[in-house]
Design an enzyme around this catalytic site. Structure first.
Site, PDB file in Angstrom:
ATOM      1  N   ASP A  68       0.824  -1.227   0.000  1.00 56.22           N
ATOM      2  CA  ASP A  68       0.000   0.000   0.000  1.00 56.22           C
ATOM      3  C   ASP A  68       0.851   1.267   0.000  1.00 56.22           C
ATOM      4  OD1 ASP A  68       1.051  -0.022   2.516  1.00 56.22           O
ATOM      5  OD2 ASP A  68      -0.860   0.062   3.589  1.00 56.22           O
ATOM      6  N   GLY A  69       2.180   1.125  -0.009  1.00 53.78           N
ATOM      7  CA  GLY A  69       3.050   2.295  -0.108  1.00 53.78           C
ATOM      8  C   GLY A  69       3.716   2.705   1.203  1.00 53.78           C
ATOM      9  N   ARG A 103      11.532  26.208   2.934  1.00 50.22           N
ATOM     10  CA  ARG A 103      10.985  27.424   2.319  1.00 50.22           C
ATOM     11  C   ARG A 103       9.651  27.829   2.916  1.00 50.22           C
ATOM     12  NH1 ARG A 103      11.605  26.137  -3.995  1.00 50.22           N
ATOM     13  NH2 ARG A 103      11.095  24.071  -3.223  1.00 50.22           N
ATOM     14  N   GLN A 104       8.983  26.886   3.579  1.00 46.79           N
ATOM     15  CA  GLN A 104       7.690  27.230   4.207  1.00 46.79           C
ATOM     16  C   GLN A 104       7.956  27.643   5.647  1.00 46.79           C
ATOM     17  OE1 GLN A 104       4.382  24.589   3.342  1.00 46.79           O
ATOM     18  NE2 GLN A 104       5.614  23.581   1.784  1.00 46.79           N
ATOM     19  N   LYS A 158      13.387  39.849  -6.407  1.00 40.09           N
ATOM     20  CA  LYS A 158      12.325  38.970  -6.913  1.00 40.09           C
ATOM     21  C   LYS A 158      11.168  38.909  -5.933  1.00 40.09           C
ATOM     22  CE  LYS A 158      12.314  34.343  -6.228  1.00 40.09           C
ATOM     23  NZ  LYS A 158      12.860  32.985  -6.217  1.00 40.09           N
TER      24      LYS A 158
HETATM   25  C1  R5P Z   1      13.857  30.747  -3.333  1.00 36.47           C
HETATM   26  O1  R5P Z   1      13.946  31.755  -2.693  1.00 36.47           O
HETATM   27  C2  R5P Z   1      14.989  29.820  -3.637  1.00 36.47           C
HETATM   28  O2  R5P Z   1      16.222  30.333  -3.242  1.00 36.47           O
HETATM   29  C3  R5P Z   1      15.034  29.496  -5.117  1.00 36.47           C
HETATM   30  O3  R5P Z   1      15.347  30.661  -5.836  1.00 36.47           O
HETATM   31  C4  R5P Z   1      13.717  28.976  -5.573  1.00 36.47           C
HETATM   32  O4  R5P Z   1      13.220  28.055  -4.673  1.00 36.47           O
HETATM   33  C5  R5P Z   1      13.842  28.339  -6.916  1.00 36.47           C
HETATM   34  O5  R5P Z   1      12.585  27.856  -7.313  1.00 36.47           O
HETATM   35  P1  R5P Z   1      12.231  27.729  -8.836  1.00 36.47           P
HETATM   36  O6  R5P Z   1      13.344  26.974  -9.478  1.00 36.47           O
HETATM   37  O7  R5P Z   1      10.936  26.958  -8.850  1.00 36.47           O
HETATM   38  O8  R5P Z   1      12.069  29.100  -9.363  1.00 36.47           O
END
Ligand code: R5P
Length: 292
Positions: free
Chosen positions: A34-35, A93-94, A189
């Site tokens: 089942d994983g 990242r979260q 960004k």
């Molecule tokens: C974000 O701040 C990270 O440093 C990377 O720039 C990001 O996670 C890259 O994600 P993606 O390749 O999906 O743009």
């Protein structure tokens, strides 16, 4: 010390054990029909100091649960200490509740690692160093940037401009510049918290007719790197190379970056088998040696 190579980092774990000249502890891994993940230590762990090597790249949830099971089982079976070596740490990242009601997954994952019984945590270029403050156990955040950059200089890229595709990667570009010595720059960004779409604020850089290295901690979809290459190409950079610590590379990322005009991509084996890769074993061995 004994090395436990996790399923996500089998060859890196073996390489670390070989370099340290210590034994590995073999673990039986399988999946139930089942994983569900199954793990079984095949040796006595009593009184042993263990370093479990397991990145938690895709599939993140499976690799995270395997890491937790390894730590917890090792402690239950009497291991004296467990160092969790997680070169790529998923969910980093979260790290904030960008929208009401969101799970702060980085914090949840850290709490799980601690409650499983880890005595120490070692990682490589964690996405945001601030989250290490959430650990109550000792932590170490290693940098693979010198390994990547030294490789690039051997490839003739000394003097290249180090470029961060966002301000989060600025520290990496500065670190790369210490070796490349060609100056550095970064893009501003913004990412839409709902759609994930990128908004790049363009600036002018000293890149005309120059070689540039775009450096980042993670490449997932490749959209960030692609946007950086587009800016650099527009500003007439002669050649653009890409260096990344954790080459997640979801489907299509590699092609996306190459078709934007990259000359080549180099990453590390924190995530195996994705791109031309540099081993992070030496920096992990150096950190583990201090514990032997
Ligand atoms: C974000 O701040 C990270 O440093 C990377 O720039 C990001 O996670 C890259 O994600 P993606 O390749 O999906 O743009």
């Amino acid at each position: 010390m004994y090395i436990v190579p996790g399923l996500a980092s089998l060859s890196l774990g073996q390489e670390i054990a070989d370099q340290l000249k210590v034994d590995t502890i073999l673990v039986e891994y399988k999946n139930f029909p089942d994983g569900e993940s199954y793990i079984r230590f095949t040796e006595n762990l009593e009184g042993k100091d263990l370093a479990i090597i397991q990145s938690t790249g895709p599939p993140q949830d499976t690799h995270t649960i395997q890491l937790l099971f390894l730590i917890k089982t090792a402690k239950e079976l009497g291991a004296k200490s467990v160092t969790a070596v997680t070169p790529y740490f998923a969910y980093a990242r979260q790290m904030r509740r960008a929208r009401p009601g969101e799970c702060v997954s980085a914090k949840g994952t850290i709490e799980l690692i601690e409650s499983a019984g880890a005595d120490r945590f070692i990682t490589v270029n964690i996405h945001a160093t601030e989250i290490l403050d959430w650990f109550n156990i000792p932590t170490e955040n290693l940098s693979a940037v010198p390994l990547l950059t030294n490789y690039l200089t051997q490839e003739g890229l000394d003097g290249a401009f180090a470029f961060a595709p966002d301000d989060g990667a600025l520290g990496l570009a500065k670190e790369a510049d210490k070796i490349l010595k060609g100056g550095y720059g970064w893009l501003q960004k913004e990412r839409d918290v709902v759609t994930g779409e990128l908004d790049i604020c363009e600036k002018n850089f000293d890149v005309k007719d120059r070689e540039v290295v775009v450096i980042d901690d993670i490449i997932s979809t490749g959209a960030t790197t692609q946007a950086a290459i587009n800016v650099l190409k527009k500003q007439k950079a002669s050649k653009v190379y890409v260096a990344v610590v954790h080459p997640i590379f979801v489907e299509g990322a590699f092609e996306r970056i190459m078709s934007a005009g990259a000359e080549g991509i180099v990453g590390t084996n924190s995530i195996p088998d994705k791109v031309n890769s540099i081993s992070i074993a030496p920096i992990i061995c150096k950190a583990l040696k201090k514990l032997i």
